[in-house]
Design a protein around this motif. Structure first.
Motif, PDB file in Angstrom:
ATOM      1  N   PHE A  50       0.824  -1.208   0.000  1.00  0.00           N
ATOM      2  CA  PHE A  50       0.000   0.000   0.000  1.00  0.00           C
ATOM      3  C   PHE A  50       0.859   1.259   0.000  1.00  0.00           C
ATOM      4  O   PHE A  50       0.609   2.197  -0.771  1.00  0.00           O
ATOM      5  N   LEU A  51       1.873   1.294   0.850  1.00  0.00           N
ATOM      6  CA  LEU A  51       2.728   2.479   0.934  1.00  0.00           C
ATOM      7  C   LEU A  51       3.536   2.683  -0.338  1.00  0.00           C
ATOM      8  O   LEU A  51       3.737   3.822  -0.769  1.00  0.00           O
ATOM      9  N   VAL A  53       2.586   1.894  -3.356  1.00  0.00           N
ATOM     10  CA  VAL A  53       1.647   2.452  -4.338  1.00  0.00           C
ATOM     11  C   VAL A  53       1.381   3.920  -4.050  1.00  0.00           C
ATOM     12  O   VAL A  53       1.385   4.769  -4.952  1.00  0.00           O
ATOM     13  N   VAL A  54       1.149   4.247  -2.767  1.00  0.00           N
ATOM     14  CA  VAL A  54       0.864   5.634  -2.392  1.00  0.00           C
ATOM     15  C   VAL A  54       2.055   6.534  -2.700  1.00  0.00           C
ATOM     16  O   VAL A  54       1.901   7.626  -3.271  1.00  0.00           O
ATOM     17  N   PHE A  55       3.261   6.093  -2.325  1.00  0.00           N
ATOM     18  CA  PHE A  55       4.458   6.896  -2.603  1.00  0.00           C
ATOM     19  C   PHE A  55       4.656   7.088  -4.104  1.00  0.00           C
ATOM     20  O   PHE A  55       5.066   8.154  -4.557  1.00  0.00           O
ATOM     21  N   LEU A  57       2.259   7.157  -6.367  1.00  0.00           N
ATOM     22  CA  LEU A  57       1.252   8.107  -6.817  1.00  0.00           C
ATOM     23  C   LEU A  57       1.634   9.536  -6.454  1.00  0.00           C
ATOM     24  O   LEU A  57       1.440  10.470  -7.252  1.00  0.00           O
ATOM     25  N   VAL A  58       2.172   9.711  -5.251  1.00  0.00           N
ATOM     26  CA  VAL A  58       2.605  11.050  -4.835  1.00  0.00           C
ATOM     27  C   VAL A  58       3.748  11.529  -5.717  1.00  0.00           C
ATOM     28  O   VAL A  58       3.764  12.675  -6.180  1.00  0.00           O
ATOM     29  N   LEU A  70      -3.316  14.677  -2.206  1.00  0.00           N
ATOM     30  CA  LEU A  70      -2.387  13.728  -1.605  1.00  0.00           C
ATOM     31  C   LEU A  70      -1.027  14.374  -1.354  1.00  0.00           C
ATOM     32  O   LEU A  70      -0.373  14.107  -0.341  1.00  0.00           O
ATOM     33  N   GLN A  71      -0.607  15.235  -2.271  1.00  0.00           N
ATOM     34  CA  GLN A  71       0.657  15.941  -2.084  1.00  0.00           C
ATOM     35  C   GLN A  71       0.572  16.878  -0.884  1.00  0.00           C
ATOM     36  O   GLN A  71       1.529  16.988  -0.112  1.00  0.00           O
ATOM     37  N   PHE A  74       1.050  14.823   2.336  1.00  0.00           N
ATOM     38  CA  PHE A  74       2.422  14.430   2.579  1.00  0.00           C
ATOM     39  C   PHE A  74       3.305  15.632   2.913  1.00  0.00           C
ATOM     40  O   PHE A  74       4.217  15.525   3.746  1.00  0.00           O
ATOM     41  N   THR A 109      -0.049   3.364   9.366  1.00  0.00           N
ATOM     42  CA  THR A 109      -0.833   2.501   8.478  1.00  0.00           C
ATOM     43  C   THR A 109      -1.110   1.150   9.135  1.00  0.00           C
ATOM     44  O   THR A 109      -2.225   0.623   9.022  1.00  0.00           O
TER      45      THR A 109
END
Length: 243
Positions: A50-51, A53-55, A57-58, A70-71, A74, A109
Motif C-alpha cells: 500500500f505504501l 503504491v501511495v508513494f 502516486l505522490v 495527496l501531495q 504528505f 498505516t
C-alpha cells in the motif's frame, strides 16, 4: 491450523512452499509448514504494498504549480515531522527526516489497518512493535557513532571515569529498556484497541461500535506520534554535541 485472514490464506496458497523451504534452509522450522505466513506478516506485506503504491502516486503527481490533495497531505506530514525533529534534535535534524517519515507512515498505516473489516493491526502483535523498536534503537545508536566516533562510548561511562564500572551496566540496561518501552507501549495499546473494537462489533454491530472506531483512530494517531517522538528524543541524546 491457525486462524487465517483471507489475505493471509491467499499468500499461503501461493507461497507456502517457497517460504517453508527458505525457512528450513535457514534452520527455522515453522509450526505449520502448510501455512508459514502468519497474519502479522501478511498484514505487514499488505502495508508495504500500500505504501509503495501511495508513494508512487505522490511522486508521479508532484507539482509546484498545482499540487493535489495527496501531495498536500504528505507535505503537511513532512513539515510537521521536520518541525518536531528540529525543535527536539536541533540544527541539521533534516537528515533524520526520511527515516522518521518512513517510521511514521509504516506504524500509522499498521495501526489503522485494524479499522477495516477483514484485517488486523499488525502492531497488535508484539513482534511487529519490537521490530520497529529495534530499527529505532540501531538507527539512533548508529548516528551516535556517526556523529562522535568512538568517543560516543563515553556516553555510557558517566561524567567521571571512575564511575564507569557502575554507569556502563546502568546505561546498557537503560538503552535496552528503551526498546522494551517502545514495544510494550505500542503493542499493548493497539492490542487493547483491536480487542475492544472486535468485541463491540460482535455484540452490537450497529451504532455503538462507531464510538470505539473513533477511539481506535485516536489511539492509532497518538501511539504513532509517541513512538516517533521518543525516537526523536533518543536521537537528540545520541547526537548531542556534549558527548
Amino acid at each position: 491450523m491457525p486462524v487465517q485472514l483471507w489475505f493471509t490464506e491467499i499468500l499461503n496458497r501461493l507461497f507456502a512452499g517457497p517460504v517453508t523451504g527458505l525457512l528450513q534452509a535457514l534452520h527455522i522450522h515453522p509450526e505449520y509448514p502448510q501455512a508459514p505466513i502468519t497474519n502479522a506478516v501478511a498484514m505487514q506485506f499488505l502495508v508495504f504494498l500500500f505504501l509503495i503504491v501511495v508513494f508512487f502516486l505522490v511522486r508521479a503527481g508532484l507539482s509546484v504549480d498545482k499540487p493535489r490533495g495527496l501531495q498536500h497531505v504528505f507535505e503537511a506530514a513532512h513539515g510537521f515531522i521536520e518541525g518536531q525533529s528540529e525543535e527536539i534534535i536541533g540544527h541539521h535534524s533534516e537528515r533524520y527526516t526520511p527515516f522518521l517519515m518512513t517510521l511514521t507512515f509504516f506504524i500509522l498505516t499498521c495501526n489503522l489497518l485494524g479499522l477495516i473489516p477483514g484485517f488486523e493491526s499488525p502492531t497488535a502483535v508484539s513482534v511487529v512493535p519490537l521490530g520497529c523498536a529495534i530499527c529505532a534503537f540501531f538507527y539512533y545508536q548508529g548516528h551516535g557513532f556517526r556523529q562522535h566516533g568512538i568517543a560516543y562510548l563515553k556516553h555510557f561511562m558517566g561524567p567521571m571515569w571512575w564511575l564507569a564500572i557502575i554507569m556502563v551496566p546502568i546505561e546498557i540496561i537503560s538503552h535496552l529498556a528503551r526498546m522494551l518501552s517502545l514495544t510494550v507501549r505500542l503493542y499493548a495499546n493497539m492490542f487493547a484497541g483491536d480487542m475492544v473494537t472486535w468485541v463491540f462489533f460482535s455484540l452490537v454491530p450497529i451504532g455503538v461500535p462507531i464510538i470505539f472506531l473513533a477511539l481506535h483512530l485516536g489511539v492509532s494517531l497518538l501511539q504513532t506520534y509517541i513512538f516517533v517522538l521518543l525516537t526523536m528524543v533518543y536521537l537528540s541524546s545520541a547526537v548531542a554535541e556534549e558527548h
